[in-house]
Scaffold this motif. Sequence first.
Motif, PDB file in Angstrom:
ATOM      1  N   UNK A  70       0.822  -1.212   0.000  1.00 13.90           N
ATOM      2  CA  UNK A  70       0.000   0.000   0.000  1.00 13.90           C
ATOM      3  C   UNK A  70       0.854   1.259   0.000  1.00 13.90           C
ATOM      4  N   UNK A  71       2.102   1.152  -0.418  1.00 16.70           N
ATOM      5  CA  UNK A  71       3.002   2.304  -0.437  1.00 16.70           C
ATOM      6  C   UNK A  71       2.514   3.304  -1.487  1.00 16.70           C
ATOM      7  N   UNK A  72       2.270   4.568  -1.077  1.00 11.89           N
ATOM      8  CA  UNK A  72       1.778   5.606  -1.978  1.00 11.89           C
ATOM      9  C   UNK A  72       2.872   6.588  -2.402  1.00 11.89           C
ATOM     10  N   UNK A  73       3.899   6.744  -1.571  1.00 16.62           N
ATOM     11  CA  UNK A  73       4.968   7.675  -1.919  1.00 16.62           C
ATOM     12  C   UNK A  73       6.285   7.145  -1.392  1.00 16.62           C
ATOM     13  N   UNK A  74       7.353   7.618  -2.019  1.00 20.72           N
ATOM     14  CA  UNK A  74       8.709   7.222  -1.616  1.00 20.72           C
ATOM     15  C   UNK A  74       9.439   8.479  -1.168  1.00 20.72           C
ATOM     16  N   UNK A  75       9.802   8.578   0.104  1.00 21.21           N
ATOM     17  CA  UNK A  75      10.536   9.764   0.577  1.00 21.21           C
ATOM     18  C   UNK A  75      11.920   9.849  -0.051  1.00 21.21           C
ATOM     19  N   UNK A  76      12.532  11.020   0.070  1.00 16.83           N
ATOM     20  CA  UNK A  76      13.826  11.249  -0.558  1.00 16.83           C
ATOM     21  C   UNK A  76      14.954  10.465   0.053  1.00 16.83           C
ATOM     22  N   UNK A  77      14.869  10.111   1.344  1.00 16.75           N
ATOM     23  CA  UNK A  77      15.958   9.404   2.022  1.00 16.75           C
ATOM     24  C   UNK A  77      15.649   7.934   2.250  1.00 16.75           C
ATOM     25  N   UNK A  78      14.700   7.371   1.521  1.00 16.44           N
ATOM     26  CA  UNK A  78      14.267   5.998   1.781  1.00 16.44           C
ATOM     27  C   UNK A  78      15.364   4.984   1.476  1.00 16.44           C
ATOM     28  N   UNK A  79      16.198   5.222   0.456  1.00 11.41           N
ATOM     29  CA  UNK A  79      17.212   4.235   0.054  1.00 11.41           C
ATOM     30  C   UNK A  79      18.622   4.828   0.089  1.00 11.41           C
ATOM     31  N   UNK A  80      18.814   5.898   0.814  1.00  9.35           N
ATOM     32  CA  UNK A  80      20.107   6.581   0.772  1.00  9.35           C
ATOM     33  C   UNK A  80      21.231   5.728   1.328  1.00  9.35           C
ATOM     34  N   UNK A  81      20.922   4.835   2.259  1.00  4.39           N
ATOM     35  CA  UNK A  81      21.986   4.017   2.889  1.00  4.39           C
ATOM     36  C   UNK A  81      22.351   2.784   2.079  1.00  4.39           C
ATOM     37  N   UNK A  82      21.648   2.543   0.970  1.00 10.41           N
ATOM     38  CA  UNK A  82      21.889   1.324   0.197  1.00 10.41           C
ATOM     39  C   UNK A  82      22.865   1.614  -0.941  1.00 10.41           C
ATOM     40  N   UNK A  83      24.103   1.819  -0.629  1.00  6.57           N
ATOM     41  CA  UNK A  83      25.112   2.176  -1.617  1.00  6.57           C
ATOM     42  C   UNK A  83      25.417   1.035  -2.581  1.00  6.57           C
ATOM     43  N   UNK A  84      25.132  -0.216  -2.188  1.00  3.61           N
ATOM     44  CA  UNK A  84      25.422  -1.360  -3.044  1.00  3.61           C
ATOM     45  C   UNK A  84      24.206  -1.810  -3.852  1.00  3.61           C
ATOM     46  N   UNK A  85      23.142  -1.069  -3.802  1.00  6.71           N
ATOM     47  CA  UNK A  85      21.911  -1.490  -4.473  1.00  6.71           C
ATOM     48  C   UNK A  85      22.085  -1.402  -5.995  1.00  6.71           C
ATOM     49  N   UNK A  86      21.743  -2.509  -6.694  1.00  5.04           N
ATOM     50  CA  UNK A  86      21.828  -2.558  -8.159  1.00  5.04           C
ATOM     51  C   UNK A  86      20.462  -2.681  -8.831  1.00  5.04           C
ATOM     52  N   UNK A  87      19.519  -3.285  -8.143  1.00 10.51           N
ATOM     53  CA  UNK A  87      18.179  -3.472  -8.710  1.00 10.51           C
ATOM     54  C   UNK A  87      17.146  -3.014  -7.695  1.00 10.51           C
ATOM     55  N   UNK A  88      16.287  -2.085  -8.142  1.00  6.96           N
ATOM     56  CA  UNK A  88      15.205  -1.593  -7.296  1.00  6.96           C
ATOM     57  C   UNK A  88      13.896  -1.845  -8.034  1.00  6.96           C
ATOM     58  N   UNK A  89      13.123  -2.796  -7.483  1.00  2.00           N
ATOM     59  CA  UNK A  89      11.852  -3.161  -8.105  1.00  2.00           C
ATOM     60  C   UNK A  89      10.717  -2.724  -7.181  1.00  2.00           C
ATOM     61  N   UNK A  90       9.804  -1.915  -7.710  1.00  2.00           N
ATOM     62  CA  UNK A  90       8.634  -1.444  -6.953  1.00  2.00           C
ATOM     63  C   UNK A  90       7.361  -1.702  -7.760  1.00  2.00           C
ATOM     64  N   UNK A  91       7.080  -2.942  -8.137  1.00  2.00           N
ATOM     65  CA  UNK A  91       5.933  -3.220  -9.024  1.00  2.00           C
ATOM     66  C   UNK A  91       4.614  -3.350  -8.269  1.00  2.00           C
ATOM     67  N   UNK A  92       3.554  -2.907  -8.899  1.00  2.00           N
ATOM     68  CA  UNK A  92       2.180  -3.147  -8.467  1.00  2.00           C
ATOM     69  C   UNK A  92       1.932  -2.691  -7.028  1.00  2.00           C
TER      70      UNK A  92
END
Length: 626
Positions: A70-92
């Motif tokens: 039920x996520x409606x918005x993504x804040x600006x600092x939601x993934x700031x600590x994930x420096x190694x992130x390569x794939x971000x999937x937010x489907x459906x």
Amino acid sequence: MWVAAGMLWLLVFGGPYQAWGSCPSQCSCSLHILGDGSKARTVICSDPDMTLPPASIPPDTCRLRLERTAIRRVPGDAFRSLAHLEQLWLPFNALSELSVLMLRGLHGLRELRLPGNRLVTFPWAVLRDAPQMRLLDLQANRLSVVPPEAARFLGNLTFLDLSSNQLMRLPQELLLTWAHLKTGSFLPGHHTRLVLGLQDNPWVCDCRLYELVHLLDGWVPNLVFIEARLKCGSPRSLAGVAFSQLELRKCQGPELHPGVTSIISPVGSTVLLRCGATGVPGPEMSWRRANGHPVNGTVHQEVSSDGSSWSLLDLPAVSRLDSGDYICQAQNFLGTSETLISLLVTEPQTSTEHSGGIPGALLARVGEGVEAAAYNNKLVARHIPRVPEPPGRGPRPSVASPKEELTLQHLQMGAASALDRQEEPQEAQMVRSLKVVGDTYHSASLVWKNPPSGNATAVSVLYAVFGQRDMRRVMVQPGKTSVTIEGLAPKTKYVACVCARGVVPRREQCVIFSTDEVVDAEGTQRLINMVVISVAAIIALPPTLLVCCGALRRRCRKCRAAAGGSADAAGGAYVHLERLRHSQDGSDLLSRNSLSEADRLLSARSSLDSQALGVRAGRRIHEYFC
């Protein structure tokens, strides 16, 4: 789909799942051992009650999937600590708002998938924080516009899916970027291969899709479409038509073609200002005054056969206050073009100079050449011969050539100007019932009724290509009521006026015709005549043949009868007889004599002899005669 993708990752990289103590409670975490011995962590969250991304995601996460929440918005600092992130999937999910800072610090991010959300806009500038981005999936959202500045941030992508949105157009800047993939001239920093998904959008098929249609036309090795058969959504006439069947014109800015640039007209007259423009799409045209005063007139819009747009400003009963500069403006999405037309309203003049011998005529001179005005397909024209001034006061010879170049004067029909009031007493000299008959592709025949004044009235014929400013005049001898104009161009629209010499033609004295329509009508009439004649021949032929055959048969019989002997002639005058005789047992028998016996009896003996013969033979013979 996403579960299958996760299984595929397991098959590729292998390694067992391992528990991870700091994994969020709403999510599941897994650790993969790669071929080089390094670890890759995957976090999957699919809690339908989750309204914000979890805060305690392990910092060494390489793949993060937040789906069906039920996520409606993504804040600006939601993934700031994930420096190694390569794939971000937010489907459906229920995403409708993304922060422009949501990818801050994700320099290694390569995939961003956002299908099946409610995004109306996308912060394209967010891609600056992910220089390694190669895949962007925005399928099945509510995007209606891609801004021109988005082209600056999409150069690194090798996969872009914009299908199943509400897109109607794409910016020219983005289309030009993709056009380099077809020509082979690649921009610096851009990859040489791109997979595009653009299907299932309500595209507006106009000139702004010209580049996109040409991208789909032909095989482009560096540009691949997920679905190449795109279709139009509008306008209604093109709804459902495939791009491959379109013939679009390239967009062009408006270009103006003013009819005249300066007009002088007397007080009380009607003035018609014309302004034409070309452009793709057709420009919107408007009028205004340079001094800011309101325009005291009516604007009429027309579109010619060649696609040019025309705007006509009708100023009725002008006064001195109407003098000034009028600005005609043409505008489409590519720009604006303007032209200026000056109008000078003067007091009525009584001079007849350059009036073509018409006493008291008031001419509104329009520069050197004056156009023929076509207003709602009705024409009123004044011809002004180009005759130089005589050197002296002596009489000037009036020798008119059979065909003379003329210019025309704009006048609106029905205008209560001084010119019309002066010419109304000349009703008795008006030519009436003008018609076009017997036309071909290169000629036209005009017929009319002479004015009641008699056969002494000299008549002139004025004609020109419809819309041109110069006309030609044909001199007609007094008493003639027809003329044939030769040398016309085929399939061309013309206007012709017939009037008594020295009289201004009015609208009922003019006719507009086209050299192709009349010839087509003649061809249709010929076809009708041929059909009628053929049908009549088919209907009348069988009875005619029967009558002729019957007459021929009777003739042959008479000839054969005349060629036979006298006995044959005598015998031919009787019919074969059928005799009813009594048999020996008293029964009635019906017998037929042979042809020779009947002929002998009927030709050699009379009826009495035949009766006597029958009595001598011992039986009564019943004979029947014609």
